[in-house]
Design an enzyme around this catalytic site. Structure first.
Site, mmCIF file in Angstrom:
data_model
loop_
_atom_site.group_PDB
_atom_site.id
_atom_site.type_symbol
_atom_site.label_atom_id
_atom_site.label_comp_id
_atom_site.label_asym_id
_atom_site.label_seq_id
_atom_site.Cartn_x
_atom_site.Cartn_y
_atom_site.Cartn_z
ATOM 1 N N ILE A 180 -16.336 2.148 -28.128
ATOM 2 C CA ILE A 180 -17.734 2.216 -27.664
ATOM 3 C C ILE A 180 -17.962 3.538 -26.941
ATOM 4 O O ILE A 180 -18.956 4.232 -27.182
ATOM 5 C CB ILE A 180 -18.088 1.011 -26.764
ATOM 6 C CG1 ILE A 180 -18.067 -0.288 -27.583
ATOM 7 C CG2 ILE A 180 -19.471 1.200 -26.127
ATOM 8 C CD1 ILE A 180 -18.253 -1.552 -26.772
ATOM 9 N N HIS A 187 -24.775 -12.935 -22.494
ATOM 10 C CA HIS A 187 -24.461 -12.155 -23.699
ATOM 11 C C HIS A 187 -23.323 -12.869 -24.419
ATOM 12 O O HIS A 187 -22.149 -12.555 -24.253
ATOM 13 C CB HIS A 187 -24.053 -10.721 -23.342
ATOM 14 C CG HIS A 187 -23.567 -9.956 -24.541
ATOM 15 N ND1 HIS A 187 -24.354 -9.723 -25.644
ATOM 16 C CD2 HIS A 187 -22.360 -9.420 -24.838
ATOM 17 C CE1 HIS A 187 -23.656 -9.068 -26.554
ATOM 18 N NE2 HIS A 187 -22.442 -8.880 -26.087
#
Length: 328
Positions: free
Chosen positions: A17, A188
């Site tokens: 990421i 999430h």
């Protein structure tokens, strides 16, 4: 006259990421095309050589806005005077690992990082937790930083928000940029609840435009919830570029504002919408002048209440699972 540089700390700096994130930050996508940045990169001792390789590439881009880079394995160095902290690094779930073990492993990381932020970061630091379980990791960091305002700590639900936008655009045939007033509630995780009851596209109600409760319940909500797993299945790797893009969106909007538009952020609850205080819960917000403000007074119907309570139950279970590891 050039603005003074802002310090942006990124953890897990050698990871996938971060590799999609760092070049965009250095290019001005996070804080604006007129804002110089100093990157403060944190990763484990064994990852330092890999981080150095990434920094060589950053150097080779000759970004005009990149005013400096710090590489370290010490959170107190990485977070020193940080204006923004992107907590990307987390312990991934390994094969056969129980969820409670994952929570405990991450609690160790995020108590240390929260305490370091508390000690050395700017008092106005904007913290975004990307590493999963993001909401509970943000909660742990917040609870470990008693001298920083709770509102400084957020979790990333923007990826879920963007995934939902894309599905709604495809279903309605409307441009993705035309869709407004989407909310994503909760954790999430696959339990989160993407809610387009208030959404419009080019001023028209999306609910009326799509008019398909079965699609909403059986296709839309599960597709958004399980999108990460679908990408791993297809690609063999987890979503990194889209996660980095969502992190950029989240912080850019927080800092530079949303011009009255709704976005989703995981923020500490103030007790509204029946969510207990301090739980980091995804809600629709509007950002202005470097602050977010939750959208208040939305009507919650029975279906939505059930979905919102379901994702809350998971967050409460996670909170209780790490309670013994937190001092306060």
């Amino acid at each position: 006259m050039a603005k003074p540089a802002k310090r942006v700390a990124v953890t897990g700096a050698a990871g996938q990421i971060a590799y999609s994130l760092l070049f965009r930050i250095a290019n001005g996508d996070l804080l604006g095309k007129d804002q110089p940045v100093i990157l403060q990169l944190l990763d484990l001792p064994q990852a330092q050589a890999a981080v150095k390789g990434v920094v060589m590439e950053l150097d080779d881009c000759a970004f005009p806005l990149l005013a400096g880079v710090v590489i370290t394995d010490d959170p107190k160095v990485a977070f020193k005077d940080a204006d923004v902290a992107l907590l990307v690094g987390a312990r991934p779930r390994s094969k056969g690992m129980e969820r409670k073990d994952l929570l405990s492993a991450n609690a160790e990381i995020f108590t240390v990082q929260g305490a370091a932020l508390n000690e050395v970061a700017s008092r106005d630091v904007k913290v975004l937790v990307v590493g999963n379980p993001a909401n509970t990791n943000a909660y742990i960091a917040m609870k470990s930083a008693p001298d920083l305002p709770k509102k400084n700590f957020t979790a990333m639900l923007r990826l879920d928000h963007n995934r939902a936008l894309s599905q709604l655009a495809a279903k309605s045939g409307k441009p993705v940029a035309s869709i407004e007033k989407l909310a994503v509630w909760g954790n999430h995780s696959p339990t989160m609840y993407p809610d387009f009851r208030f959404a419009t596209a080019e001023g028209e109600s999306l609910l009326k435009l799509i008019n398909d409760d079965v699609w909403n319940r059986d296709t839309f909500i599960p597709t958004v919830g399980k999108r990460g797993a679908a990408i791993i299945e297809a690609r063999g790797l987890s979503s990194a570029a889209s996660a980095a893009n969502a992190a950029i969106d989240h912080v850019r909007d927080w800092v530079l504002g949303t011009n009255g538009k709704w976005v989703t952020m995981g923020i500490p609850s103030d007790g509204s919408y029946g969510i207990p205080e301090d739980i980091i819960y995804g809600v629709p917000v509007v950002c202005e002048n470097g602050e977010y403000k939750r959208v208040e007074g939305l009507e919650i119907d029975a279906f939505s209440r059930e979905k919102m309570d379901g994702t809350l139950a998971e967050l409460l279970e996670e909170r209780d699972g790490v309670a013994h590891l937190l001092k306060n």
